[in-house]
Design a protein around this motif. Structure first.
Motif, PDB file in Angstrom:
ATOM      1  N   LEU A 132       5.838   2.425 -11.778  1.00  0.00           N
ATOM      2  CA  LEU A 132       4.515   2.262 -11.181  1.00  0.00           C
ATOM      3  C   LEU A 132       4.455   0.976 -10.371  1.00  0.00           C
ATOM      4  O   LEU A 132       4.928  -0.071 -10.810  1.00  0.00           O
ATOM      5  CB  LEU A 132       3.437   2.214 -12.266  1.00  0.00           C
ATOM      6  N   SER A 133       3.880   1.089  -9.172  1.00  0.00           N
ATOM      7  CA  SER A 133       3.587  -0.091  -8.351  1.00  0.00           C
ATOM      8  C   SER A 133       2.085  -0.314  -8.426  1.00  0.00           C
ATOM      9  O   SER A 133       1.305   0.598  -8.132  1.00  0.00           O
ATOM     10  CB  SER A 133       4.029   0.144  -6.911  1.00  0.00           C
ATOM     11  N   THR A 134       1.672  -1.514  -8.826  1.00  0.00           N
ATOM     12  CA  THR A 134       0.256  -1.754  -9.096  1.00  0.00           C
ATOM     13  C   THR A 134      -0.227  -3.076  -8.500  1.00  0.00           C
ATOM     14  O   THR A 134       0.567  -3.947  -8.144  1.00  0.00           O
ATOM     15  CB  THR A 134      -0.008  -1.786 -10.617  1.00  0.00           C
ATOM     16  N   VAL A 135      -1.546  -3.173  -8.438  1.00  0.00           N
ATOM     17  CA  VAL A 135      -2.201  -4.421  -8.064  1.00  0.00           C
ATOM     18  C   VAL A 135      -3.350  -4.622  -9.048  1.00  0.00           C
ATOM     19  O   VAL A 135      -4.109  -3.684  -9.320  1.00  0.00           O
ATOM     20  CB  VAL A 135      -2.753  -4.383  -6.622  1.00  0.00           C
ATOM     21  N   SER A 136      -3.475  -5.839  -9.580  1.00  0.00           N
ATOM     22  CA  SER A 136      -4.593  -6.136 -10.467  1.00  0.00           C
ATOM     23  C   SER A 136      -5.027  -7.576 -10.264  1.00  0.00           C
ATOM     24  O   SER A 136      -4.250  -8.423  -9.788  1.00  0.00           O
ATOM     25  CB  SER A 136      -4.215  -5.910 -11.934  1.00  0.00           C
ATOM     26  N   GLU A 137      -6.253  -7.856 -10.626  1.00  0.00           N
ATOM     27  CA  GLU A 137      -6.777  -9.205 -10.506  1.00  0.00           C
ATOM     28  C   GLU A 137      -6.011 -10.166 -11.396  1.00  0.00           C
ATOM     29  O   GLU A 137      -5.771 -11.319 -11.048  1.00  0.00           O
ATOM     30  CB  GLU A 137      -8.263  -9.214 -10.868  1.00  0.00           C
ATOM     31  N   GLU A 138      -5.581  -9.673 -12.548  1.00  0.00           N
ATOM     32  CA  GLU A 138      -4.906 -10.520 -13.523  1.00  0.00           C
ATOM     33  C   GLU A 138      -3.466 -10.836 -13.132  1.00  0.00           C
ATOM     34  O   GLU A 138      -3.006 -11.974 -13.259  1.00  0.00           O
ATOM     35  CB  GLU A 138      -4.918  -9.829 -14.896  1.00  0.00           C
ATOM     36  N   SER A 139      -2.717  -9.811 -12.647  1.00  0.00           N
ATOM     37  CA  SER A 139      -1.278  -9.985 -12.414  1.00  0.00           C
ATOM     38  C   SER A 139      -0.864  -9.926 -10.952  1.00  0.00           C
ATOM     39  O   SER A 139       0.317 -10.132 -10.645  1.00  0.00           O
ATOM     40  CB  SER A 139      -0.503  -8.904 -13.194  1.00  0.00           C
ATOM     41  N   ALA A 169     -16.011  -3.839  -4.734  1.00  0.00           N
ATOM     42  CA  ALA A 169     -16.383  -4.308  -6.068  1.00  0.00           C
ATOM     43  C   ALA A 169     -15.181  -4.867  -6.826  1.00  0.00           C
ATOM     44  O   ALA A 169     -15.306  -5.841  -7.576  1.00  0.00           O
ATOM     45  CB  ALA A 169     -17.023  -3.171  -6.860  1.00  0.00           C
ATOM     46  N   LEU A 170     -13.991  -4.263  -6.624  1.00  0.00           N
ATOM     47  CA  LEU A 170     -12.799  -4.673  -7.366  1.00  0.00           C
ATOM     48  C   LEU A 170     -11.918  -5.651  -6.600  1.00  0.00           C
ATOM     49  O   LEU A 170     -10.903  -6.125  -7.125  1.00  0.00           O
ATOM     50  CB  LEU A 170     -11.982  -3.428  -7.750  1.00  0.00           C
ATOM     51  N   GLY A 171     -12.294  -5.934  -5.358  1.00  0.00           N
ATOM     52  CA  GLY A 171     -11.492  -6.868  -4.567  1.00  0.00           C
ATOM     53  C   GLY A 171     -10.249  -6.248  -3.989  1.00  0.00           C
ATOM     54  O   GLY A 171      -9.248  -6.944  -3.754  1.00  0.00           O
ATOM     55  N   PHE A 172     -10.278  -4.924  -3.745  1.00  0.00           N
ATOM     56  CA  PHE A 172      -9.115  -4.219  -3.210  1.00  0.00           C
ATOM     57  C   PHE A 172      -9.313  -3.782  -1.757  1.00  0.00           C
ATOM     58  O   PHE A 172      -8.678  -2.826  -1.299  1.00  0.00           O
ATOM     59  CB  PHE A 172      -8.802  -2.982  -4.065  1.00  0.00           C
ATOM     60  N   SER A 173     -10.175  -4.438  -1.040  1.00  0.00           N
ATOM     61  CA  SER A 173     -10.451  -4.056   0.351  1.00  0.00           C
ATOM     62  C   SER A 173      -9.157  -4.065   1.167  1.00  0.00           C
ATOM     63  O   SER A 173      -8.362  -5.016   1.109  1.00  0.00           O
ATOM     64  CB  SER A 173     -11.460  -5.024   0.980  1.00  0.00           C
ATOM     65  N   GLY A 174      -8.947  -2.971   1.918  1.00  0.00           N
ATOM     66  CA  GLY A 174      -7.759  -2.857   2.751  1.00  0.00           C
ATOM     67  C   GLY A 174      -6.560  -2.281   2.032  1.00  0.00           C
ATOM     68  O   GLY A 174      -5.521  -2.033   2.656  1.00  0.00           O
ATOM     69  N   LEU A 175      -6.671  -2.045   0.744  1.00  0.00           N
ATOM     70  CA  LEU A 175      -5.562  -1.470  -0.020  1.00  0.00           C
ATOM     71  C   LEU A 175      -5.803   0.012  -0.287  1.00  0.00           C
ATOM     72  O   LEU A 175      -6.943   0.459  -0.400  1.00  0.00           O
ATOM     73  CB  LEU A 175      -5.393  -2.210  -1.349  1.00  0.00           C
ATOM     74  N   LEU A 176      -4.716   0.758  -0.392  1.00  0.00           N
ATOM     75  CA  LEU A 176      -4.798   2.188  -0.695  1.00  0.00           C
ATOM     76  C   LEU A 176      -4.201   2.447  -2.068  1.00  0.00           C
ATOM     77  O   LEU A 176      -3.194   1.850  -2.456  1.00  0.00           O
ATOM     78  CB  LEU A 176      -4.045   3.002   0.363  1.00  0.00           C
ATOM     79  N   GLY A 177      -4.817   3.374  -2.801  1.00  0.00           N
ATOM     80  CA  GLY A 177      -4.313   3.724  -4.117  1.00  0.00           C
ATOM     81  C   GLY A 177      -5.381   4.406  -4.943  1.00  0.00           C
ATOM     82  O   GLY A 177      -6.444   4.782  -4.420  1.00  0.00           O
ATOM     83  N   VAL A 178      -5.094   4.605  -6.221  1.00  0.00           N
ATOM     84  CA  VAL A 178      -6.067   5.169  -7.157  1.00  0.00           C
ATOM     85  C   VAL A 178      -6.329   4.128  -8.238  1.00  0.00           C
ATOM     86  O   VAL A 178      -5.430   3.367  -8.624  1.00  0.00           O
ATOM     87  CB  VAL A 178      -5.573   6.493  -7.786  1.00  0.00           C
ATOM     88  N   VAL A 179      -7.547   4.092  -8.735  1.00  0.00           N
ATOM     89  CA  VAL A 179      -7.965   3.064  -9.679  1.00  0.00           C
ATOM     90  C   VAL A 179      -7.972   3.619 -11.102  1.00  0.00           C
ATOM     91  O   VAL A 179      -8.453   4.737 -11.344  1.00  0.00           O
ATOM     92  CB  VAL A 179      -9.370   2.528  -9.322  1.00  0.00           C
ATOM     93  N   VAL A 180      -7.452   2.845 -12.033  1.00  0.00           N
ATOM     94  CA  VAL A 180      -7.480   3.216 -13.449  1.00  0.00           C
ATOM     95  C   VAL A 180      -8.870   2.909 -13.997  1.00  0.00           C
ATOM     96  O   VAL A 180      -9.278   1.745 -14.062  1.00  0.00           O
ATOM     97  CB  VAL A 180      -6.412   2.452 -14.246  1.00  0.00           C
ATOM     98  N   SER A 181      -9.600   3.961 -14.378  1.00  0.00           N
ATOM     99  CA  SER A 181     -10.951   3.766 -14.905  1.00  0.00           C
ATOM    100  C   SER A 181     -10.967   3.654 -16.420  1.00  0.00           C
ATOM    101  O   SER A 181     -11.909   3.130 -17.007  1.00  0.00           O
ATOM    102  CB  SER A 181     -11.866   4.908 -14.454  1.00  0.00           C
TER     103      SER A 181
END
Length: 410
Positions: free
Chosen positions: A393-400, A337-349
């Motif tokens: 923090l190391s992050t991944v987001s659709e925006e950045s 749903a978030l476009g993070f397929s194949g990535l590991l981590g926790v999502v900020v809700s």
């Protein structure tokens, strides 16, 4: 008489008790605004004034009203000297309309002038009082009046919510909320909270006794140093004289193991007389794991308490406590749903922090270089962090996309 002596005498005649009291309090009064400016910026046309506050500890803790910060995305604090900093929310109690903020600065050893607090309950009906704040965002301003009533009741839906409110006729304007109410000794006796809907000349303030008791429930090593102490102190005035006592004690905590059961009236802390609850709270919040403190009570009983690490097995709870975010573990459906397929981590809700860089929907992949893929990993990564620590923090987001940045633990 020489001209210089004449003018000196004339000036001294103008230095009234109000002038003296104000000169001591204003450096502790701050403006609170919502905006987008960066820490330590000079000014910003995008700021929106929310209210006032006052510094209650030299580490940069600021007390204000809960309603002042309600719904704010980013908080900025402007000092009396014009410097502006971002702020994080340490604690919030809407029921008591109190909130505690912390000034965020690159220099963790910065020291701030804290307001002087009056003895709880030391009030004189009809005495001169001074309201300090930032009405309409105009900067530090004061207004003076008298203490018109003590122990006003606040009724909500037919029930008495409070019976300790102070009534004053010192004008309270928009932007004054959260500012200190002081006496002629320059001591804070309360903070402004509201004006009467049908009588603009009547204002109300939360008294210092309630303020100190709420602060005491927050200014603990569990919150600031991740160290377990196990009791909450409070102040009361049963016979006209304030006494500091154990309000609550957690079972199986270090305090409980030391023999504290609640209700003990405290006399000394590490051999020094306990003179006020706020001073005790300032001592307690600085305690660390491994420290041993000794308390005595009025019955000459002695308690030796050794602090231990606070529980840290709840990664979601630790993330909310230190980073002001809610997180959830990744699932295949959520990843798609978030476009993070194949990535590991926790999502900020959800993100609650004023000025937080951590946006909802962000994937956190590592904390201080440690990969995180579940709550347990988050708990381990944040195990040794305390309030004010700088966390990478190391992050991944659709925006950045992929991004690394630093945040401060609240």
């Amino acid at each position: 008489m020489l001209p210089s002596l004449f003018f000196a005498a004339e000036r001294n005649a103008r230095v009234t008790p109000i002038v003296e009291a104000v000169s001591g309090i204003l450096p502790s009064v701050v403006n609170i605004s919502a905006g987008t400016e960066k820490a330590e910026s000079k000014s910003s046309s995008e700021s929106r004034v929310l209210g006032s506050g006052c510094i209650v500890d030299q580490t940069g803790l600021v007390l204000t009203n809960s309603h002042v910060i309600e719904g704010a995305e980013r908080l900025n604090i402007t000092l009396s000297d014009g410097r502006t900093f971002t702020a994080s929310i340490v604690a919030d109690d809407p029921a008591n309309d109190l909130a505690l903020l912390k000034i965020v600065t690159e220099y963790q050893k910065d020291s701030w002038g804290a307001v002087k607090m009056a003895e709880p309950g030391d009030l004189l009906l009809g005495e001169t009082v001074i309201m300090a704040g930032n009405p309409y965002g105009l900067g530090s301003s004061i207004s003076a009046g008298i203490l018109g009533a003590i122990g006003r009741k606040v009724v909500y839906k037919g029930k008495i919510v409070f019976n300790d409110i102070l009534q004053v006729d010192a004008p309270i304007y928009p932007g004054n909320s959260g500012g200190p109410l002081i006496n002629l000794n320059g001591e804070m006796i309360g903070i402004s909270t509201a004006v009467h809907r049908n009588a603009p000349g009547i204002g109300f303030a939360i008294p210092i006794m309630r303020i100190e008791n709420v602060l005491a429930s927050w200014m603990l090593p569990e919150k600031f140093k991740r160290a377990k102490l196990g009791f909450v102190p409070a102040v009361r005035k049963p016979n006209g004289k304030p006494e500091i006592y154990i309000y609550s004690v957690e079972k199986k905590s270090p305090a409980w193991e030391a023999g504290i059961r609640g209700g003990e009236v405290l006399k000394t802390f590490d051999g020094k007389e306990i003179k006020s609850l706020i001073e005790l709270s300032r001592e307690l919040m600085r305690l660390r794991v491994g420290n041993t403190v000794k308390l005595t009570d009025t019955e000459n009983r002695s308690f030796s308490i050794s602090l231990v690490p606070a529980g840290v097995n709840d990664g979601a709870g630790v993330a909310k406590e230190l980073l002001n975010i809610s997180i959830q573990e990744m699932s295949p459906r959520l990843a798609d749903a978030l476009g993070f397929s194949g990535l590991l981590g926790v999502v900020v809700s959800d993100s609650f922090g004023a000025g937080s860089k951590i946006k909802r929907g962000t994937l956190i992949t590592a904390i201080d270089g440690m990969p995180v893929k579940n709550f347990f990993d988050v708990a381990e990564a944040l195990r040794d962090n305390v309030s004010g620590d700088k966390i990478k923090l190391s992050t991944v987001s659709e925006e950045s996309g992929k991004k690394e940045f630093w945040v401060y633990a609240k």
